[in-house]
Design an enzyme around this catalytic site. Structure first.
Site: not given
Ligand code: NAP
Length: 272
Positions: A179, A183
């Site tokens: 991860y 990133k």
């Molecule tokens: P999440 O709630 O797990 O949602 C992930 C999203 O990505 C879902 O809409 C999923 O679609 C989609 N997805 C996964 N694999 C995919 C693929 N191969 N093609 C198209 N769509 C795909 O994640 P989140 O926490 O909102 O995170 C969003 C972004 O922010 C990510 O890049 C994550 O690394 C980054 N981020 C998150 C955090 C945190 O604390 N949450 C911190 C830093 C960075 P489905 O619903 O169809 O599965």
């Protein structure tokens, strides 16, 4: 392990907060593609963009019901939205899908590379499949989508690409080698692409979110969350709307002289 189950902001709350900060017609006439928008941070970004007048394309991988629900939420906030299913990791599928979307909507003005997954394990136990899936979704997925929209943006001599990285791409994190590598790669992609496209009036920037309450972090127990909060100067994990607020700045003309940058949205976490 106890689940935190912290509630995310409703669409109406997101719309109210965003429109109290930014002009409601900020993105009128603009088309925004948000990958991984069916849940979490992508959902908040999509609702925020829709509230401010953009036509939003809500991309998802498999969860059609959740994506449709985000489209409905945007429409309830008087926005325009549609959804598009494609796996960002599949180069040819992304090119084909985005070509169709560009034809349908007259181009993509704003791309938010948000789709991401996290497969964590101790490095010595890390499986090749998990490494490949993480890099293919998080890093190659961002390349694929940027590659697909770049020509259209170059022709228009205008465009915004915002890549969602993570604080662990800046600092690393034990148990998250794939991860963190993906990133950090997103930050390198952001800088190199920004240099290539700056002369065409296309700005590419990255955000590095800290810890946010979404499905991705929902398995963390309250003990872990408490420890994380102790490391955050703002003393709380974030709501996805905080990322959306920063996306709006980077997607708007307010940031027209800013490119190749990575902005941490982390309550001050990476300052020390
Ligand atoms: P999440 O709630 O797990 O949602 C992930 C999203 O990505 C879902 O809409 C999923 O679609 C989609 N997805 C996964 N694999 C995919 C693929 N191969 N093609 C198209 N769509 C795909 O994640 P989140 O926490 O909102 O995170 C969003 C972004 O922010 C990510 O890049 C994550 O690394 C980054 N981020 C998150 C955090 C945190 O604390 N949450 C911190 C830093 C960075 P489905 O619903 O169809 O599965």
């Amino acid at each position: 392990m106890e689940n935190t189950e912290k509630k995310q902001a409703t669409a109406a709350e997101i719309a109210q907060i965003i429109s109290s900060i930014y002009a409601k017609n900020l993105f009128n006439g603009k088309v925004a593609l948000v990958t991984g928008a069916s849940r979490g941070i992508g959902r908040a970004i999509s609702i925020a963009l829709g509230t401010l007048g953009a036509k939003v394309i809500v991309n998802y991988a498999g969860n059609a019901a959740a994506a449709e629900s985000v489209v409905s939420e945007i429409k309830e906030c008087n926005g325009i939205a549609t959804c598009a299913k494609f796996d960002v990791a599949d180069f040819n599928l992304v090119l084909e899908s985005i070509k169709v979307l560009e034809k349908e909507h007259g181009g993509i003005d704003i791309l938010i590379n948000n789709a991401g997954i996290s497969k964590d394990n101790l490095f010595v136990k890390f499986k090749e499949d998990d490494w490949d899936a993480t890099l293919n979704t998080n890093l190659k997925g961002s390349f694929n989508c940027a590659r697909a929209v770049a020509m259209g943006m170059m022709r228009k001599r205008s465009g915004k690409i915002i890549n969602i990285s993570s604080v662990v791409g800046l600092t690393g994190n034990a148990g998250q080698t794939a991860y963190a590598a993906s990133k950090a790669g997103v930050i390198g992609l952001t800088k190199a692409l920004a240099l290539e496209l700056a002369g065409r009036n296309i700005q590419i920037n990255a955000l590095a979110p800290g810890y946010f309450t979404t499905d991705m972090t929902s398995t963390l127990g309250s003990d872990v969350i408490k420890k994380i909060e102790e490391k955050i100067p703002s003393e709380k994990v974030g709501d996805p709307i905080e990322v959306a607020k920063a996306v709006i700045f980077l997607a708007s003309q307010a940031s027209s002289y800013i490119t190749g940058q990575t902005l941490a949205v982390d309550g001050g976490m990476t300052m020390h």
